[in-house]
Enzyme design. Structure first.
Site, PDB file in Angstrom:
ATOM      1  CD  GLU A 253       6.204  71.581 108.356  1.00 44.17           C
ATOM      2  OE1 GLU A 253       5.049  72.046 108.476  1.00 44.17           O
ATOM      3  OE2 GLU A 253       7.178  72.006 108.989  1.00 44.17           O
ATOM      4  CB  CYS A 287      -1.656  72.027 104.742  1.00 46.45           C
ATOM      5  SG  CYS A 287      -0.558  73.448 104.633  1.00 46.45           S
TER       6      CYS A 287
HETATM    7  P1  NAD Z   1       0.245  62.157 100.804  1.00 45.69           P
HETATM    8  O1  NAD Z   1       0.663  61.878 102.201  1.00 45.69           O
HETATM    9  O2  NAD Z   1      -0.703  61.235 100.158  1.00 45.69           O
HETATM   10  O3  NAD Z   1       1.532  62.233  99.841  1.00 45.69           O
HETATM   11  C1  NAD Z   1       2.626  63.092 100.112  1.00 45.69           C
HETATM   12  C2  NAD Z   1       3.868  62.539  99.434  1.00 45.69           C
HETATM   13  O4  NAD Z   1       4.189  61.280 100.035  1.00 45.69           O
HETATM   14  C3  NAD Z   1       3.726  62.281  97.937  1.00 45.69           C
HETATM   15  O5  NAD Z   1       4.915  62.679  97.299  1.00 45.69           O
HETATM   16  C4  NAD Z   1       3.551  60.756  97.869  1.00 45.69           C
HETATM   17  O6  NAD Z   1       4.002  60.195  96.664  1.00 45.69           O
HETATM   18  C5  NAD Z   1       4.423  60.314  99.020  1.00 45.69           C
HETATM   19  N1  NAD Z   1       4.104  58.981  99.548  1.00 45.69           N
HETATM   20  C6  NAD Z   1       2.980  58.256  99.394  1.00 45.69           C
HETATM   21  N2  NAD Z   1       3.072  57.084 100.066  1.00 45.69           N
HETATM   22  C7  NAD Z   1       4.288  57.081 100.648  1.00 45.69           C
HETATM   23  C8  NAD Z   1       4.977  56.161 101.496  1.00 45.69           C
HETATM   24  N3  NAD Z   1       4.432  55.005 101.876  1.00 45.69           N
HETATM   25  N4  NAD Z   1       6.199  56.515 101.942  1.00 45.69           N
HETATM   26  C9  NAD Z   1       6.753  57.680 101.602  1.00 45.69           C
HETATM   27  N5  NAD Z   1       6.163  58.596 100.800  1.00 45.69           N
HETATM   28  C10 NAD Z   1       4.938  58.287 100.338  1.00 45.69           C
HETATM   29  O7  NAD Z   1      -0.310  63.651 100.832  1.00 45.69           O
HETATM   30  P2  NAD Z   1      -0.959  64.484  99.652  1.00 45.69           P
HETATM   31  O8  NAD Z   1      -2.293  63.901  99.338  1.00 45.69           O
HETATM   32  O9  NAD Z   1       0.016  64.662  98.544  1.00 45.69           O
HETATM   33  O10 NAD Z   1      -1.131  65.926 100.355  1.00 45.69           O
HETATM   34  C11 NAD Z   1      -2.245  66.248 101.127  1.00 45.69           C
HETATM   35  C12 NAD Z   1      -1.934  66.157 102.605  1.00 45.69           C
HETATM   36  O11 NAD Z   1      -0.764  66.907 102.903  1.00 45.69           O
HETATM   37  C13 NAD Z   1      -3.028  66.764 103.458  1.00 45.69           C
HETATM   38  O12 NAD Z   1      -3.214  65.974 104.596  1.00 45.69           O
HETATM   39  C14 NAD Z   1      -2.462  68.118 103.851  1.00 45.69           C
HETATM   40  O13 NAD Z   1      -2.988  68.670 105.033  1.00 45.69           O
HETATM   41  C15 NAD Z   1      -1.015  67.801 103.989  1.00 45.69           C
HETATM   42  N6  NAD Z   1      -0.199  68.991 103.816  1.00 45.69           N
HETATM   43  C16 NAD Z   1       0.467  69.495 104.893  1.00 45.69           C
HETATM   44  C17 NAD Z   1       1.215  70.656 104.750  1.00 45.69           C
HETATM   45  C18 NAD Z   1       1.978  71.264 105.884  1.00 45.69           C
HETATM   46  O14 NAD Z   1       2.753  72.167 105.637  1.00 45.69           O
HETATM   47  N7  NAD Z   1       1.797  70.814 107.106  1.00 45.69           N
HETATM   48  C19 NAD Z   1       1.279  71.291 103.506  1.00 45.69           C
HETATM   49  C20 NAD Z   1       0.588  70.731 102.439  1.00 45.69           C
HETATM   50  C21 NAD Z   1      -0.153  69.575 102.599  1.00 45.69           C
END
Ligand code: NAD
Length: 506
Positions: A253, A287
């Site tokens: 997502e 998002c």
């Molecule tokens: P992010 O990708 O930076 O982090 C998401 C999660 O991944 C966190 O828990 C983080 O600790 C973890 N993470 C970080 N590095 C990782 C790795 N190498 N391997 C595995 N996990 C890792 O995203 P964010 O800044 O927390 O959220 C914002 C983003 O999420 C935006 O791009 C937004 O559009 C997207 N988003 C999408 C949806 C959806 O439903 N499609 C909903 C909310 C947010």
């Protein structure tokens, strides 16, 4: 003893013992004791929690549908009981987030989702009988909806409650064990999630592990039976690559730049407030927020004035608790502030709903008219309260603009003629779409929610979510007719030949 490596060793030993006594109470007690002991590190605890859930899934009976439903209803009660704690934790994690936003977008949406699941669980979870004409293979056929096993949920900070609880609850509805890794940017909410799940579930059913990218990386390398990731496209790619090593199925997502298109007959007064709501809700950190707005040539000023006016009316007291939501960290804030500065430096028209930010991490709703296609505003997902507005020549031009870019998570089209707006939707691709509204499709539980292309793959919510977290296992019960056996196994193969000739046809 620590709930880390020692516990992992303990579980391997206990698993061996348990193969002779699968429901041995000693196993459960030792597991709980190990999990409650202080951990050496987040990574050790992660490994221990995963091993424990694997063992529990292998040796405990899968909970029946009524038990799953009962526990989900208990979870709803626990959420209701903790509602003010959830509001406070999220607001403290953000700096400020209004109670109204958290109550609606986190708590009400989550409860609505779980209750929808409870209402339909029997129909989704009971085996589905399939109609079988009996030609060429007769017999009774049905599909069992079985739990996949241990499901990993990695969640982001922007809706830290609903984006952890809804996938976890749906996976639990499917009879799985669930390990949740919330974002490191929302530690109070993560703590609350752990307490909430502990109100209802044992750690061998749901556990919350905390940590940043290092824990996230280790998490995605575990051999989960399904991995559900919500976050950025960049990290989503890493998660998919790590999961591929174990052939773990993944739901991604992700984010992206969701366009909003004003049709030629769109009305600033009527439609702009709905754009302002979806764009500036929760400080634009949504998002599915509209990322940029396409308007017919010559109408950018009318729409930008109407949007700013609507934002002022929607958030009349920006500095109060009910005012703007803070940007999650200084780093995220500075990135957005730099984008606004770049637009001003480029001589663009920048309109703001407020003269000054009420405090360090709140940014007033802002629109920028006509940023260049190669500017950061038009190449990066904004994820904050800044709306670029771009004029198009005609609808073909607008469609080209949208389809030349990565497939977005959402697309919005506004116009008095809703059918014409639907036609525009049909000429483009996105995860989901709304005509004459923004972001609320996320709360329509029977609609699948997910991305396409760079905005992700797989989907959840409602029945589609249940399908994502379960394995559809086909079962065929053959009749024991001698004629059937002889057709299949008869050494001279004459009947089989006749059957294949008939199936191939002339
Ligand atoms: P992010 O990708 O930076 O982090 C998401 C999660 O991944 C966190 O828990 C983080 O600790 C973890 N993470 C970080 N590095 C990782 C790795 N190498 N391997 C595995 N996990 C890792 O995203 P964010 O800044 O927390 O959220 C914002 C983003 O999420 C935006 O791009 C937004 O559009 C997207 N988003 C999408 C949806 C959806 O439903 N499609 C909903 C909310 C947010």
């Amino acid at each position: 003893m620590c709930g880390g490596k020692d516990a992992t060793v303990l579980f391997s030993g206990l698993r061996r013992q348990a193969s002779t006594a699968p429901n041995d109470e000693t196993f459960r007690r030792a597991y709980i004791e190990a999990m409650n002991a202080p951990c050496k590190s987040d990574l050790d605890r992660l490994q221990a929690a995963f091993e424990g859930q694997r063992s529990a899934f292998s040796f405990d009976a899968v909970p029946g549908i009524s038990t799953r439903r009962m526990k989900l209803r208990d979870l709803v009660r626990a959420i209701r009981a903790r509602r003010s704690g959830i509001v406070d934790a999220i607001s403290a994690d953000f700096g400020n987030r209004s109670a109204d936003e958290t109550l609606s977008a986190e708590i009400a949406v989550t409860i609505g989702s779980i209750e929808h699941t409870c209402r339909h669980l029997d129909r989704w979870a009971n085996p589905t009988r399939m109609f079988n004409l009996g030609i060429p293979i007769p017999g009774r056929t049905y599909v069992r909806h079985e739990p996949k096993g241990v499901v990993g949920v990695i969640s982001p900070w922007n809706y830290p409650f609903q984006l952890a609880v809804i996938p976890a609850a749906t996976a639990l509805a499917g009879g799985n064990k669930v390990l949740v890794k919330p974002s490191e940017f929302t530690p109070r909410t993560a703590e609350l999630l752990a307490q909430l799940f502990a109100d209802v579930y044992g750690e061998d059913e749901v556990a919350v592990v905390t940590g940043g990218p290092d824990v996230g990386k280790a998490f995605s390398e575990l051999a989960f039976d399904h991995l559900f990731f919500t976050g950025s496209t960049e990290v989503g790619r890493k998660v998919a690559m790590a999961a591929a090593e174990n052939l773990t199925p993944v739901t991604l997502e992700l984010g992206g730049k969701s366009p909003c298109v004003m049709m030629p007959d769109a009305d600033p007064e009527k439609h702009a407030p709905l754009v302002a709501f979806g764009k500036f809700y929760s400080g634009g950190q949504t998002c599915v927020a509209p990322d940029y707005l396409l308007v017919p040539k010559g109408r950018a000023e009318a729409f930008s004035a109407a949007i700013i006016d609507a934002a002022r009316r929607t958030w009349p007291a920006p500095a109060t608790d009910d005012g703007y939501t803070s940007i999650i960290t200084d780093r995220h804030h500075d990135r957005l502030a730099a984008m606004i500065d770049e637009a001003r430096d480029a001589g663009l028209t920048v309109l703001s709903a407020g003269d000054a930010a009420p405090d360090a991490r709140r940014i007033p709703p802002t629109v920028v008219i006509g940023p260049a296609p190669d500017s950061r505003l038009m190449t990066e997902e904004i994820f904050g309260p800044i709306l670029p507005i771009i004029e198009y020549d005609d609808l073909d031009d607008a469609v080209r603009f949208v389809t030349a870019r990565d497939h977005p998570l959402a697309l919005y089209a506004f116009g008095r003629d809703a059918r014409a707006a639907e036609k525009l939707v049909a000429r483009t691709t996105s995860g989901g779409a709304v005509v004459n509204g923004t972001i609320v499709h996320l709360a329509v539980e029977h609609l699948p929610f997910g991305g396409v292309g760079k905005s992700g793959y797989g989907a959840y919510h409602g029945k589609r979510g249940f399908a994502e977290f379960t394995h559809a296992r086909s079962v065929l019960v053959l009749p024991q007719w001698p004629i059937l056996r002889d057709t299949i196994v008869r050494p001279d193969g004459r009947r089989m030949r006749w059957l294949t000739d008939w199936m191939i046809g002339k």
